[in-house]
Design a protein around this motif. Sequence first.
Motif, PDB file in Angstrom:
ATOM      1  N   GLU A  87       0.407  -1.188   0.109  1.00 17.68           N
ATOM      2  CA  GLU A  87      -0.064   0.090  -0.205  1.00 17.68           C
ATOM      3  C   GLU A  87       0.992   0.860  -0.022  1.00 17.68           C
ATOM      4  N   ALA A  88       2.026   1.655   0.594  1.00 25.20           N
ATOM      5  CA  ALA A  88       2.681   2.277   1.123  1.00 25.20           C
ATOM      6  C   ALA A  88       3.766   2.640  -0.202  1.00 25.20           C
ATOM      7  N   ALA A  89       4.300   1.301  -0.758  1.00 24.66           N
ATOM      8  CA  ALA A  89       4.338   1.584  -2.311  1.00 24.66           C
ATOM      9  C   ALA A  89       3.125   2.046  -4.122  1.00 24.66           C
ATOM     10  N   ASP A  90       2.186   1.229  -3.854  1.00 25.11           N
ATOM     11  CA  ASP A  90       1.223   2.055  -4.166  1.00 25.11           C
ATOM     12  C   ASP A  90       1.159   3.834  -4.029  1.00 25.11           C
ATOM     13  N   ARG A  91       0.991   4.231  -2.903  1.00 30.29           N
ATOM     14  CA  ARG A  91       1.039   4.873  -2.561  1.00 30.29           C
ATOM     15  C   ARG A  91       1.815   6.228  -3.069  1.00 30.29           C
ATOM     16  N   GLU A  92       3.010   5.774  -3.126  1.00 30.29           N
ATOM     17  CA  GLU A  92       4.354   6.427  -3.576  1.00 30.29           C
ATOM     18  C   GLU A  92       4.633   6.449  -4.995  1.00 30.29           C
ATOM     19  N   LYS A  93       3.587   5.264  -5.448  1.00 30.58           N
ATOM     20  CA  LYS A  93       3.576   5.370  -7.276  1.00 30.58           C
ATOM     21  C   LYS A  93       2.409   6.665  -7.204  1.00 30.58           C
ATOM     22  N   LYS A  94       1.620   6.411  -6.649  1.00 26.13           N
ATOM     23  CA  LYS A  94       0.581   7.286  -7.253  1.00 26.13           C
ATOM     24  C   LYS A  94       0.845   9.172  -6.650  1.00 26.13           C
ATOM     25  N   ARG A  95       1.277   9.157  -5.985  1.00 31.11           N
ATOM     26  CA  ARG A  95       2.175  10.030  -5.790  1.00 31.11           C
ATOM     27  C   ARG A  95       3.255  10.756  -6.764  1.00 31.11           C
ATOM     28  N   ALA A  96       3.689   9.733  -7.011  1.00 28.45           N
ATOM     29  CA  ALA A  96       4.693   9.851  -7.671  1.00 28.45           C
ATOM     30  C   ALA A  96       4.166  10.431 -10.178  1.00 28.45           C
ATOM     31  N   SER A  97       2.766   9.600  -9.960  1.00 26.59           N
ATOM     32  CA  SER A  97       2.330  10.128 -10.770  1.00 26.59           C
ATOM     33  C   SER A  97       1.773  11.174 -11.467  1.00 26.59           C
ATOM     34  N   LYS A  98       1.202  11.594 -10.432  1.00 27.48           N
ATOM     35  CA  LYS A  98       0.698  12.459  -9.756  1.00 27.48           C
ATOM     36  C   LYS A  98       1.002  14.018 -10.257  1.00 27.48           C
TER      37      LYS A  98
END
Length: 135
Positions: A22-33
């Motif tokens: 979940e942390a990796a997904d959040r980081e990935k979403k933040r980077a994508s955003k």
Amino acid sequence: AERAKLAESEIIRMEMEQVAREAADREKKRASKAAKKDKVKTEKEKERESKEAKEAAERDRRRVQEETRKEQEEEDRRKRQLQLEEIRRAEEEMMEARRRELLSDENGYWRQRMRMEEERALETANGLRLSEEVA
């Protein structure tokens, strides 16, 4: 008890993996955003730069157009001035030719009349001077 302990540690390990995912997904979403935001910002900057370039080109075009218009107006004014001078010269030449023609009449009527008008003008000027001296 040992099995329960192993099961509990397995659950804890699975929960930790879930938290890490979940942390990796959040980081990935933040980077994508952030990447999307940068892309939008870059597009906006490109649009702004393009707009500024167009505005500068339009200002330059208007300036050149205005300078050309002023030069043309000045040239037209000069031409009109020359035409007026030519007309004035032609009129003066015509008047002078007519005056010579009238003065060369055989009976000399116009020559006499002009002399009389000059004398009248001198008399009027002399009369004005006398009235000024008396006053």
